[in-house]
Design an enzyme around this catalytic site. Structure first.
Site, PDB file in Angstrom:
ATOM      1  CE  LYS A   1     -56.355  40.202   2.470  1.00  0.00           C
ATOM      2  NZ  LYS A   1     -57.546  40.294   1.619  1.00  0.00           N
TER       3      LYS A   1
HETATM    4  C1  E4P Z   1     -57.759  43.235  -0.418  1.00  0.00           C
HETATM    5  O1  E4P Z   1     -56.933  42.422  -0.027  1.00  0.00           O
HETATM    6  C2  E4P Z   1     -59.221  43.036  -0.214  1.00  0.00           C
HETATM    7  O2  E4P Z   1     -59.546  41.707  -0.514  1.00  0.00           O
HETATM    8  C3  E4P Z   1     -60.138  43.869  -1.064  1.00  0.00           C
HETATM    9  O3  E4P Z   1     -59.459  44.610  -2.011  1.00  0.00           O
HETATM   10  C4  E4P Z   1     -61.199  44.517  -0.242  1.00  0.00           C
HETATM   11  O4  E4P Z   1     -61.737  45.656  -0.803  1.00  0.00           O
HETATM   12  P1  E4P Z   1     -63.247  45.812  -1.272  1.00  0.00           P
HETATM   13  O5  E4P Z   1     -64.104  44.954  -0.367  1.00  0.00           O
HETATM   14  O6  E4P Z   1     -63.526  47.275  -1.142  1.00  0.00           O
HETATM   15  O7  E4P Z   1     -63.290  45.348  -2.700  1.00  0.00           O
END
Ligand code: E4P
Length: 252
Positions: A96
């Site tokens: 990521k």
């Molecule tokens: C997705 O890959 C992320 O880990 C995640 O959904 C982040 O979103 P949030 O911090 O709003 O839960």
């Protein structure tokens, strides 16, 4: 639409793997920081060990694990990405890379990793443009943050920035509707980068999962508590109670 589980918690991951209905795991630095303090590589190694234990070799292809870099310096991001990819003995690891941070976009990092054959999950995308640019640079996945896109349209904190964006014709107010963002991104990807897949993240409720899938997300990544909430239904409870009671009465 495929479901991924959005967590770094080992018990929840094991639950998801045993249940067998998820095809990937997404983590991020905040999710890792919820786990007991320790060596992050050792923790990620435990996730891989669980995947090896619960996923038969014939079903491992395409089962994806996303892990995120935690630097803003491009050279260091590439170094971290390569280190994570090398350390984690799993075929489908996606790194990521946050698409932008305070005006420092990371498309060159996405491109460099793609050139090295490392799958990239371009994360924290809020607009079609970010997702498209990431796919053009070679990202395998583009993560659109469903809940946070929606919050951006109504959170008082962002009133001024939102209006500046609208006045600059960067977005319309409707661009804070995540279904529109996902649908439009899917159209552009289908036409231009059909191999890239949309992951809808930042899912807050079961209805978001359905809505994201119908809007065109290839994958929806869901926190364990929401996955569990999706599965139960009071009418299921009622009918199963009825089956058990009827049969017990007949047996006795
Ligand atoms: C997705 O890959 C992320 O880990 C995640 O959904 C982040 O979103 P949030 O911090 O709003 O839960």
């Amino acid at each position: 639409m495929k479901l991924f589980i959005d967590t770094a918690n080992l018990e929840d991951i094991e639950w998801g793997l045993r249940a067998g209905f998820t095809r990937g795991i997404t983590t991020n630095p905040s999710l890792l920081a919820k786990e007991p303090k320790g060596n992050y590589l050792a923790h990620l190694g435990k996730i891989v060990a669980l995947m090896e234990e619960h996923i038969p070799p014939s079903q491992r292809d395409g089962f994806s694990l996303s892990v995120e870099v935690w630097s803003d310096e491009p050279g260091e991001m590439v170094r971290q990405a390569v280190g994570l990819k090398d350390a984690l003995k799993w075929k489908d690891v996606a790194i990521k890379v946050h698409i932008d941070h305070n005006g420092r976009e990371n498309l060159a990092v996405v491109r460099e990793l793609a050139k090295r054959g490392i799958a990239v999950n371009a994360t924290a995308c809020m607009t079609v443009y970010q997702a498209m640019a990431a796919a053009a640079a070679g990202a395998k996945y583009v993560s659109l943050f469903w809940g946070r896109i929606r919050d951006g349209g109504s959170d008082d904190k962002f009133f001024v920035e939102r209006n500046q964006y609208i006045e600059a014709k960067k977005v319309r107010i409707t661009d804070f509707d995540p279904a529109i963002a996902v649908r439009e991104t899917r159209t552009f990807l289908n036409n231009n980068y059909p191999n890239a897949e949309i992951i809808a993240g930042s899912i807050r409720a079961p209805l978001d999962v359905k809505d994201a899938g119908l809007a065109g997300a290839h994958i929806v990544t869901v926190q364990p508590k929401t996955l569990r909430a999706m599965l139960g239904h009071f009418k299921t409870d009622e009918v199963v109670d009825q089956f058990f009671n009827d049969f017990k009465a007949w047996l006795s």
